[in-house]
Design a protein around this motif. Structure first.
Motif, PDB file in Angstrom:
ATOM      1  N   TYR A   1      49.640  26.453 -14.843  1.00 24.93           N
ATOM      2  CA  TYR A   1      49.240  27.496 -13.830  1.00 24.93           C
ATOM      3  C   TYR A   1      48.195  28.338 -14.322  1.00 24.93           C
ATOM      4  CZ  TYR A   1      53.923  26.081 -11.793  1.00 24.93           C
ATOM      5  OH  TYR A   1      54.729  25.480 -11.339  1.00 24.93           O
TER       6      TYR A   1
ATOM      7  N   ASN B   1      48.289  34.996 -13.517  1.00 27.57           N
ATOM      8  CA  ASN B   1      48.623  35.783 -12.085  1.00 27.57           C
ATOM      9  C   ASN B   1      49.215  34.700 -11.164  1.00 27.57           C
ATOM     10  OD1 ASN B   1      47.645  38.247 -13.280  1.00 27.57           O
ATOM     11  ND2 ASN B   1      45.590  37.890 -12.758  1.00 27.57           N
ATOM     12  N   TYR B   2      49.281  33.563 -11.223  1.00 28.62           N
ATOM     13  CA  TYR B   2      49.713  32.520 -10.390  1.00 28.62           C
ATOM     14  C   TYR B   2      51.444  32.844 -10.098  1.00 28.62           C
ATOM     15  CZ  TYR B   2      50.748  28.044  -7.821  1.00 28.62           C
ATOM     16  OH  TYR B   2      51.243  27.282  -7.115  1.00 28.62           O
ATOM     17  N   GLU B   3      51.647  32.909  -8.660  1.00 25.38           N
ATOM     18  CA  GLU B   3      53.068  32.960  -8.187  1.00 25.38           C
ATOM     19  C   GLU B   3      53.589  31.753  -8.117  1.00 25.38           C
ATOM     20  OE1 GLU B   3      53.346  35.805  -5.348  1.00 25.38           O
ATOM     21  OE2 GLU B   3      51.666  37.072  -5.745  1.00 25.38           O
TER      22      GLU B   3
ATOM     23  N   GLU C   1      39.474  24.845 -14.702  1.00 20.91           N
ATOM     24  CA  GLU C   1      39.360  26.305 -13.810  1.00 20.91           C
ATOM     25  C   GLU C   1      37.990  26.742 -14.022  1.00 20.91           C
ATOM     26  OE1 GLU C   1      42.471  29.491 -13.456  1.00 20.91           O
ATOM     27  OE2 GLU C   1      41.938  29.167 -15.549  1.00 20.91           O
TER      28      GLU C   1
ATOM     29  N   ASN D   1      42.644  24.155 -10.564  1.00 21.45           N
ATOM     30  CA  ASN D   1      42.733  25.289  -9.845  1.00 21.45           C
ATOM     31  C   ASN D   1      41.427  25.466  -8.938  1.00 21.45           C
ATOM     32  OD1 ASN D   1      43.031  28.230  -8.898  1.00 21.45           O
ATOM     33  ND2 ASN D   1      42.546  29.063 -10.878  1.00 21.45           N
TER      34      ASN D   1
ATOM     35  N   ILE E   1      46.188  23.223  -7.370  1.00 24.23           N
ATOM     36  CA  ILE E   1      46.808  24.640  -7.522  1.00 24.23           C
ATOM     37  C   ILE E   1      45.659  25.666  -6.580  1.00 24.23           C
ATOM     38  CG2 ILE E   1      47.076  26.647  -8.667  1.00 24.23           C
ATOM     39  CD1 ILE E   1      48.310  25.018 -10.765  1.00 24.23           C
ATOM     40  N   ASN E   2      46.194  26.243  -5.661  1.00 22.99           N
ATOM     41  CA  ASN E   2      45.366  27.157  -5.007  1.00 22.99           C
ATOM     42  C   ASN E   2      44.406  26.667  -3.969  1.00 22.99           C
ATOM     43  OD1 ASN E   2      46.673  29.801  -6.146  1.00 22.99           O
ATOM     44  ND2 ASN E   2      45.356  29.479  -7.867  1.00 22.99           N
TER      45      ASN E   2
END
Length: 1050
Positions: free
Chosen positions: A306, A309-311, A384, A402, A428-429
């Motif tokens: 992750y 700051n990823y929730e 990322e 990411n 992700i994201n």
């Protein structure tokens, strides 16, 4: 493989023969044992924590006579537990309250003999030569029995109950009021010994971290006044993410050093790159990792996939762990239960943290995330940041990408042939507004990564899934949520190891594969927010299912309700849809819902159809009766029920766990069920009833009224919402002290409702009445009310406003007049938000009458309202004037509110200019919309030097041309323009007065007027054009001239 397995078994046998024990030895040479000494002036941000614990320490009544009181302080490594304990240890009140005090640093070695001996030496201030535990404990008991003591056990790691039980024996039955304070990074330790709830330390604010940092940096007076140095320092502090030990350590590195180059170097360095002898925060966190059990280490390291700051959600991570085979079931526990225990233990040890506001989300502290990255090594790779990326190692087994980073997915796809044994790929994201030009990515991955166990294409622009998905026979986790797929390939049925299939928010998905019944290892199927017409046949064969989000009842023998009956292990929540396909109660009973004790949330749904008035209401009632859930149920929703009355189980007091009920679109129901005796019901929502005429005793009690004297109706209900009840005419409120804890009452769109509302609601905090045209009662009185909303043509009598009111929203002539008069004559010292709307009367509103506490003021559709500028108001931060104050042509109201931050002016057609004669130093945002007569805002520029966002929509006469000398607009960052020919043609936004502009949005048809400004906007990071005739011109030159990120063009 057989040779390797044989060798390992031989090693294990030799280990047992030699009597070797598992041991995690860590180099602790970096750590000096803690002492009680502290410098109070260096402690920041812990005043409230100190006061809370001090209250517990000084309270002699928190334990029974002679019982020991143990108070734990819990938090992650480096958060300041020891420092807070030191501060308390030396507090004057503590010194006066206890006969003697003792400080013991326990740390990693929890030896009962050694700790007991250290306690004796701490309280006697002399050495102890005893070595026998019995003699030591007798000696300690004698010392403690006659005096009131306070002992601190610092940095405790041991959670073994027997060890603690043995250690604490001498402390029992001491003088009343004696205390033990322990500090630990593990909640499990606290739970073993605590007599009060543990005090959990939170992270420091950036400002408190800055104070810690600056104190340890020991800057000279000149350096302190250096704004550049301070800015760098504050950026360094942000890397600490609220961890005081990190702030202290980084400040110590720069101690006395004011060289900007050194500060910048530290800013650009990773904390984990700094040597341990320079910064102790690294080993302070790493030791927590070393003491993790091995089964938790791999679970924690997995979180390195992750971004910072990823929730993430608890369920999501557990399902991924399960796919990677990290969860080892014990006894009769399911893998999901074991995963839950693993997750909770990582929470307890502060490796994971609950999100501050979103209760179902979790995060990882930045420095703990760095620890996960360090421990992950070459086996994990997160794509990322292209600039700092290392090459993907051939040993990489877990990959994530990411989408918010700048690492192209194409680069990752290019190495797929080198990492063929990868087990994980997670996207992700990814969002629709993020450019994505790799539509062939799924095909490439599926063709090369044949050993995947976990695969997430969440939010990919997928319209179909390649047939090759069926070749991933090792796949256990597949997430296709929020994609545009319509169907799934039949080859998906080959994935016999698949445990999790997520299809959440696949809004075009209409059917599942026919062969779904072959996925015999499937445990989790999420099909929420899809368009499934019916379930595939044979779902009863998926006997391992633990979670089935929805079941869409079909019309065929093999996809009816009886298929649910065989799924005995279902947990959590389920929605049963298209219940109109259930033909009789016999069929409903085959679902065996009452036997499913793991279901805690259930939704029962009937689809609407025009013939529902012809159904047999008694048959519908019998069907719902046979769908009775287990009494473990916590939440119930019923939608579109076609009967006229509910069966008796709905509201039966045996459902003692139910906290939330929602009954909506039950159009034929003429009577509500008896819900008043549900002992745990906190939230009740009722909406969409057409046949309901009155609400009375039937809602409060069951038919025979047996419970009326035992407990008040709705004993713990906090939220009650009635909405869209077209035929509701009367609420017969009974004087039985009902709703003693009701906090929120909302009545919306009930046009026929008349009469009174319940008037005894002692706990009511929020009342909202909206579009109830015939309601003319008095507002229920409550000393606790803080929010009141009365809108929509009714004649509810307000009377005096509640003194603790914080939010007031009023609409309509009568209500606005009454509210303004009440505000002018009352001291509403708590009011922070005021909304006034839909008043055609003349209203005179003095600024001096506005409550001093008000922070937000909205005036909407009050054409004849006038303000009397008879003073200044310093608390107001947000002001919105919409289609109001028609008599005003020169708008000078802003002068009365010098601390405004956000201003919105909309639809004020007569306004010609905005005049500001005094400074607005806090103004950051100004939106002016639909003010067609507005010509000038020139005085605003000098008054608002910090303005960052300006929006001008539908103001064709406004002119932004520069006036006078100077450059007052350096702060402006974002400018949005619509239908403002003068602004665009003059290109005022290209003038040097707007040189700080970073975001420019232009709407409208301007023809050739934009062409001459092409090169001037080439430096903008973000450009958005909408309905511009010259759009092609902008595209041609802008593509090559923009130096940073590409523009977005709507």
């Amino acid at each position: 493989m057989e040779k390797v397995a044989g060798k390992l078994e031989s090693v294990v046998r030799r280990k047992r023969y030699l009597g070797l024990e598992k041991s995690a030895k860590v180099d602790m040479s970096w750590r000096i044992p803690s002492t009680s000494l502290v410098e109070p002036s260096e402690i920041c941000g812990r005043k409230e924590d100190k006061e809370a614990i001090l209250k517990l320490l000084l309270d002699d009544d928190d334990a029974a006579d002679g019982d020991l009181s143990v108070i734990p302080i819990v938090g992650m490594g480096g958060i300041g537990k020891t420092t807070l304990a030191q501060l308390l240890y030396h507090d004057d009140k503590v010194k006066e309250n206890f006969d003697f005090r003792g400080w013991v640093c326990v740390s990693e070695e929890f030896d009962v003999v050694k700790v007991t001996k250290t306690v004796i030496e701490a309280i006697t201030s002399s050495s102890c030569n005893l070595t026998d535990l019995n003699l030591l404990q007798l000696h300690l008991k004698e010392k403690l029995s006659r005096q009131k003591f306070f002992i601190v056990l610092d940095d405790v790691l041991n959670e073994n109950y027997d060890d603690w039980n043995s250690l604490l024996k001498p402390f029992q039955k001491g003088v009343k009021g004696s205390k033990i304070l322990i500090t630990t990074r593990n909640k499990n330790v606290a739970s073993v010994v605590q007599t009060v709830s543990p005090h959990e330390l939170s992270l420091l604010s950036d400002e408190d971290c800055w104070l810690v940092f600056s104190k340890h940096a020991r800057l000279s007076t000149v350096s302190v006044e250096n704004l550049t140095l301070e800015k760098i320092g504050r950026d360094i502090v942000k890397k600490c993410d609220g961890l005081p030990l990190a702030a202290q350590a980084l400040g110590g590195i720069l101690r006395g050093n004011s060289d900007i180059r050194d500060w910048n170097h530290l800013l650009k360095s990773e904390i984990w790159e700094l040597s341990n002898d320079r910064i102790n925060v690294v080993p302070a966190l790493r030791i927590s990792y070393y003491f993790l059990p091995s089964y938790l280490k791999q679970c924690f390291v997995y979180c390195s996939l992750y971004p910072k700051n990823y929730e993430f959600s608890k369920d999501e991570l557990i399902l991924l762990w399960m796919a990677e085979n990290f969860l080892q079931p014990v006894g009769k526990k399911t893998m999901e239960e074991v995963g839950g225990e693993y997750f909770d233990e990582l929470i307890a040890r502060s490796f994971l943290q609950p999100h501050k506001t979103r209760e179902k989300n979790f995060v990882i502290h930045d420095l703990v995330h760095d620890l996960a990255m360090t421990c992950a090594g070459e086996f994990y790779f997160r794509a990322e940041d292209l600039r700092n990326a290392v090459e993907v190692d051939i040993k990489a087994r877990h990959l994530s990408h990411n989408a918010k980073g700048n690492y192209p997915l194409s680069n990752l796809l290019g190495v797929c042939d080198r990492v063929k044994h990868t087990r994980t790929f997670i996207e992700i994201n990814l969002n629709k507004w993020i450019p994505f030009n790799m539509e062939n990515a799924p095909c490439i991955m599926l063709s090369q990564l044949k050993y995947l166990r976990a695969l997430s294409f969440d939010r990919f622009p997928l319209e179909s899934v390649p047939d090759s998905i069926g070749e991933l026979i090792h796949l256990r986790y597949l997430d296709l949520s929020r994609t545009d797929i319509v169907t799934l390939p039949e080859s998906l049925s080959n994935l016999y190891n698949l445990q999790t299939l997520k299809l959440y928010w696949c809004t075009h998905l209409e059917m599942l594969p026919v062969g779904m019944k072959d996925l015999v290892n499937l445990r989790h199927l999420d099909i929420r927010v899809t368009q499934l017409r019916e379930m595939p046949k044979g779902m009863s064969k998926l006997k391992n299912l633990q979670f089935l989000s929805s079941y869409v009842v079909g019309k065929h023998e093999e996809n009816k309700m009886k298929e649910l009956g065989a799924l005995v292990d279902l947990q959590q929540s389920i929605s049963i849809d298209k219940l109109e396909n259930v033909v009789n109660s016999n069929e409903a009973s085959m679902a065996r819902m009452f036997d499913k004790d793991g279901i805690d949330s259930m939704m029962l749904s009937w689809s609407w159809n025009k013939d529902e008035n012809t159904v047999d209401s008694e048959m519908e009632r019998d069907i719902l009766d046979k769908l009775r859930p287990h009494t473990n149920l916590k939440e119930l929703q019923i939608r579109g029920y076609r009967g006229t009355r509910f069966p008796d189980w709905v509201g039966h007091s045996s459902y003692h766990n139910i906290t939330k009920i929602k009954l909506y679109a039950c159009r034929s129901c003429c009577m509500l069920p008896s819900l008043g005796q549900l002992p745990s019901l906190k939230i009740l929502l009722i909406s969409g009833y057409r046949s309901l005429g009155s609400v009375g005793a039937e809602l409060y009690f069951n038919q025979n009224g047996e419970s009326c004297l035992e407990t008040p109706p709705f004993p713990v209900l906090e939220t009650l919402n009635f909405e869209s009840l077209d035929g509701w005419k009367e609420w017969r409120s009974l004087e039985f002290n009902a709703f003693p804890r009701l906090r929120e009452l909302t009545i919306r769109r009930c046009p026929m409702l008349r009469g009174d509302l319940p008037n005894h609601l002692p706990s009511l905090q929020s009342l909202q009445i909206w579009n109830c045209e015939q309601l003319s009662c008095c507002v229920p009185r409550s000393p606790e009310m803080t929010s009141l909303c009365i809108e929509g043509g009714n004649e509810v009598r307000i009377g005096e406003l509640p003194p603790l009111l914080r939010e007031l929203s009023i609409a309509g002539n009568y209500h606005v007049e009454s509210a303004v008069q009440a505000i002018m004559h009352m001291q509403l010292s708590c009011l922070t938000s005021l909304y006034i709307a839909d008043c055609s009367s003349h209203i005179w509103f003095p600024v001096s009458a506005i409550p001093a506490s008000l922070q937000q003021l909205t005036i909407r559709r009050c054409r004849k309202l006038k303000f009397q500028m008879d003073g200044h108001h310093h608390s107001l931060q947000k002001l919105s004037i919409e289609k109001s104050c028609d008599s005003v042509t020169s708008f000078s109201l802003l002068d009365s509110f010098p601390n405004l931050v956000h201003v919105n002016i909309n639809g004020c057609g007569n306004m010609e200019c905005i005049v500001v004669s005094r400074s607005l130093p806090c103004l950051r945002s100004l939106r002016i919309i639909g003010c067609r007569s507005l010509k000038s805002v020139s005085t605003l520029w000098m008054a608002a030097p910090q303005l960052e966002l300006l929006t001008l929509l539908g103001c064709p006469e406004v002119d932004l041309s520069p006036t006078g000398d100077g450059d007052p607009h350096r702060s402006l960052r974002s400018l949005e323009i619509s239908n403002s020919e003068k602004v665009v043609s003059s290109a005022a936004f290209m003038n040097s007065q707007f040189h700080g502009l970073t975001h420019l949005t232009i709407h409208g048809e301007y023809g050739e007027s934009v062409k001459s400004h092409q090169k001037k906007v080439g430096c903008l990071p973000r450009l958005s054009l909408s309905h511009c005739f010259a759009l092609k011109v902008w595209r041609r030159w802008n593509a090559g001239d923009l130096p940073t990120s590409p523009p977005s063009r709507n």
